[in-house]
Design a protein around this motif. Structure first.
Motif, PDB file in Angstrom:
ATOM      1  N   LEU A  72      -3.427  -2.868   4.588  1.00 51.00           N
ATOM      2  CA  LEU A  72      -4.041  -1.505   4.738  1.00 51.00           C
ATOM      3  C   LEU A  72      -2.724  -0.638   5.218  1.00 51.00           C
ATOM      4  O   LEU A  72      -2.544   0.455   4.539  1.00 51.00           O
ATOM      5  N   ALA A 163      -9.406  -8.248  -2.840  1.00 49.71           N
ATOM      6  CA  ALA A 163      -9.736  -7.905  -1.462  1.00 49.71           C
ATOM      7  C   ALA A 163      -8.939  -6.681  -1.219  1.00 49.71           C
ATOM      8  O   ALA A 163      -9.564  -5.813  -0.886  1.00 49.71           O
ATOM      9  N   THR A 166     -10.225  -3.469  -3.320  1.00 47.48           N
ATOM     10  CA  THR A 166     -11.363  -3.003  -2.670  1.00 47.48           C
ATOM     11  C   THR A 166     -11.075  -2.020  -1.756  1.00 47.48           C
ATOM     12  O   THR A 166     -11.772  -0.998  -1.468  1.00 47.48           O
ATOM     13  N   ILE A 167     -10.180  -2.464  -0.610  1.00 47.41           N
ATOM     14  CA  ILE A 167      -9.636  -1.463   0.322  1.00 47.41           C
ATOM     15  C   ILE A 167      -9.049  -0.105  -0.345  1.00 47.41           C
ATOM     16  O   ILE A 167      -9.074   0.796   0.143  1.00 47.41           O
ATOM     17  N   ALA A 170     -10.012   3.543  -0.550  1.00 46.82           N
ATOM     18  CA  ALA A 170      -9.779   4.499   0.473  1.00 46.82           C
ATOM     19  C   ALA A 170      -8.707   5.192   0.102  1.00 46.82           C
ATOM     20  O   ALA A 170      -8.674   6.491   0.797  1.00 46.82           O
ATOM     21  N   VAL A 171      -7.781   4.885  -0.784  1.00 46.81           N
ATOM     22  CA  VAL A 171      -6.685   5.809  -1.642  1.00 46.81           C
ATOM     23  C   VAL A 171      -7.115   6.227  -2.728  1.00 46.81           C
ATOM     24  O   VAL A 171      -6.294   6.477  -3.458  1.00 46.81           O
TER      25      VAL A 171
END
Lengths: 261, 242
Positions: A72, A163, A166-167, A170-171
């Motif tokens: 992250l 994975a 997916t995160i 957020a950007v």
């Protein structure tokens, strides 16, 4: 709650248009495949070279140590520094792809290196003794024998990329992660959970496919698992006599099946 | 840098909650993985189900698992129990395989000697096999610890306070220093976990040092110790970490 999620998943508007599940799924797969290909093009040759020559092992050590950096954090840092420097529409895509490539490199690199290193020295010596050149040993003996660990690296890298893609919603990256992040923003749990189910299903399906590919690609002489070998269900000769013959030379050279898993 | 000094108290607090969110599941996961791994060794028929099944859990992306937790537990979305349980699931997923490998690293002769000395199955597992399995187990635990510290930071996207907060907050405020604090904090915490596990391994394996130091008389032992080291190196370079 389950019924709400089911309603969200089965609603017709979810299955068409630029925000529909098919589009998001293709985006997710597209970014992931692009990143994996780029990372493999960098990491696998380097890993094979390091394993073959035994030089530059510090590269693998550094790459492995770099895994302690939270994905992250890497994502946000790269998005903040790279994003504003790109003026086109790709400003959201390039930083994410850079991060996905960076995260896929360590498992691929150490998989290729560990795979080549795990090759039985006797097999390598036998290949040289048969008159093979270094290049031939690498391509015809070490690479096929390295496949179990190499492909485990590919599986680990694929999961990491799916994975993190997916995160990356957020950007502002597209893909299935959008449902999780957008649902969170408007407190729509049905959308979040529906998206999470889709992401989990995608990861499980891909891992299953790769496990199948691993089974098909790896020489049967190498594929016997330790538990099977201990019980003598698969005699060692199977790789030589009954194999599918895909990579015959190393299978025949593997006089004693080594546990490579 | 003054920002860091001004917020040192907050950073410490977030670091502690990050350590708890990563560390407690590590211990609970180990406690669950030990019997599971032992069962897989004891009953080879169910081994693929135990090892493969727990491995599958690790394939579920972390953000998806955090979000699905309330559905499985009936908890609220912001309950920290979601993160604890999800991290425990990941730890078990990684460690069952390590426990199986670790118990497999115990030389058969040692186990047979223990049996002939009168150890029963469970007693032998606890008193002989478990201590000898520590090196391989520790390397598996180190992989899981680094993985946990990294995954916990993802929970900040949903709003659980820990070091990952500095990542999301720093991004939203376009404040690179704050992201740097988050990254460095996570890496340092992973290092602390790594050192703690190495320390525990050192304390629990006096026999490994005895084997390494007694060079003349212990050539046989050092051969065994070397084998252990090889297995544990292979483990720690394992390709499973996410």
């Amino acid at each position: 709650m389950i019924t709400q999620i089911w309603q969200w998943l089965t609603a017709p508007e979810q299955w068409s248009g630029s925000r529909g599940i098919p589009t998001r799924l293709l985006e997710h797969l597209g970014f992931s495949a692009l990143s994996l290909l780029l990372a493999a093009a960098i990491a696998i040759p380097v890993g094979l070279w390091v394993g073959h020559t035994g030089r530059g092992r510090s590269v693998v050590t550094i790459a492995n140590a770099a895994r302690a950096v939270p994905s992250l954090g890497l994502l946000f840092a790269v998005a903040m520094f790279v994003g504003p420097r790109i003026t086109s529409n790709l400003a959201f895509v390039i930083p994410s792809v850079v991060v996905l490539v960076l995260l896929a490199i360590p498992p691929l690199l150490s998989g290729a290196d560990a795979g080549v290193r795990s090759v039985d020295p006797a097999v390598r010596d036998a290949a040289y003794g048969m008159g093979m050149t270094g290049r031939e040993v690498l391509w015809r003996v070490e690479l096929p024998c390295a496949l179990p660990l190499l492909l485990s690296g590919v599986r680990a890298a694929t999961l990491q990329v799916i994975a993190t893609a997916t995160i990356a919603a957020a950007v502002s990256l597209g893909g299935l992660g959008r449902y999780l992040i957008d649902g969170l923003a408007v407190s729509d749990y049905a959308q979040m959970a529906g998206g999470a189910i889709l992401v989990a299903a995608l990861a499980l399906a891909l891992d299953g496919l790769l496990a199948l590919a691993q089974r098909l690609l790896v020489s049967p002489g190498l594929a016997t698992r330790p538990s099977q070998r201990r019980h003598g269900k698969f005699p060692r000769a199977r790789g030589v006599a009954g194999g599918r013959g895909r990579v015959l030379a190393p299978a025949a050279l593997t006089t004693h099946g080594r546990d490579l898993t | 840098m003054t920002w860091v000094w001004e917020h040192l108290g907050d950073i410490g607090g977030y670091a502690v909650s990050h350590a708890l969110l990563a560390g407690i599941p590590l211990l609970v996961g180990l406690a669950l993985a030990l019997p599971l791994g032992w069962l897989a060794r004891r009953f080879p028929r169910v081994a693929p189900v135990i090892v493969g099944g727990s491995g599958l859990l690790y394939t579920i992306p972390s953000l998806a698992l955090f979000i699905l937790m309330p559905l499985l537990l009936g908890s609220r979305i912001l309950d920290s129990i979601n993160v604890y349980v999800a991290m425990t699931i990941y730890t078990v997923a990684l460690l069952v395989r390590s426990v199986v490998d670790a118990l497999g690293s115990v030389p058969e002769a040692t186990a047979l000697a223990a049996t002939s000395m009168g150890y029963r199955r469970v007693g032998r597992a606890l008193a002989v096999e478990l201590p000898l399995a520590v090196p391989v187990l520790a390397s598996g635990l180190r992989v899981a610890a680094v993985s946990n510290v990294s995954i916990v930071s993802v929970a900040s996207l949903i709003g659980y306070p820990q070091l990952g907060y500095y990542l999301t907050d720093g991004y939203q405020r376009s404040f690179p220093l704050e992201i740097g604090v988050g990254i460095v904090g996570c890496v340092l915490l992973a290092l602390v976990f790594d050192l703690a596990i190495r320390g525990a391994e050192w304390a629990l394996t006096p026999w490994a040092r005895a084997a390494a130091s007694s060079s003349a008389a212990g050539s046989r032992y050092s051969a065994i110790a070397r084998r252990w080291r090889n297995t544990s190196t292979r483990q720690s370079e394992g390709v499973g970490a996410r």
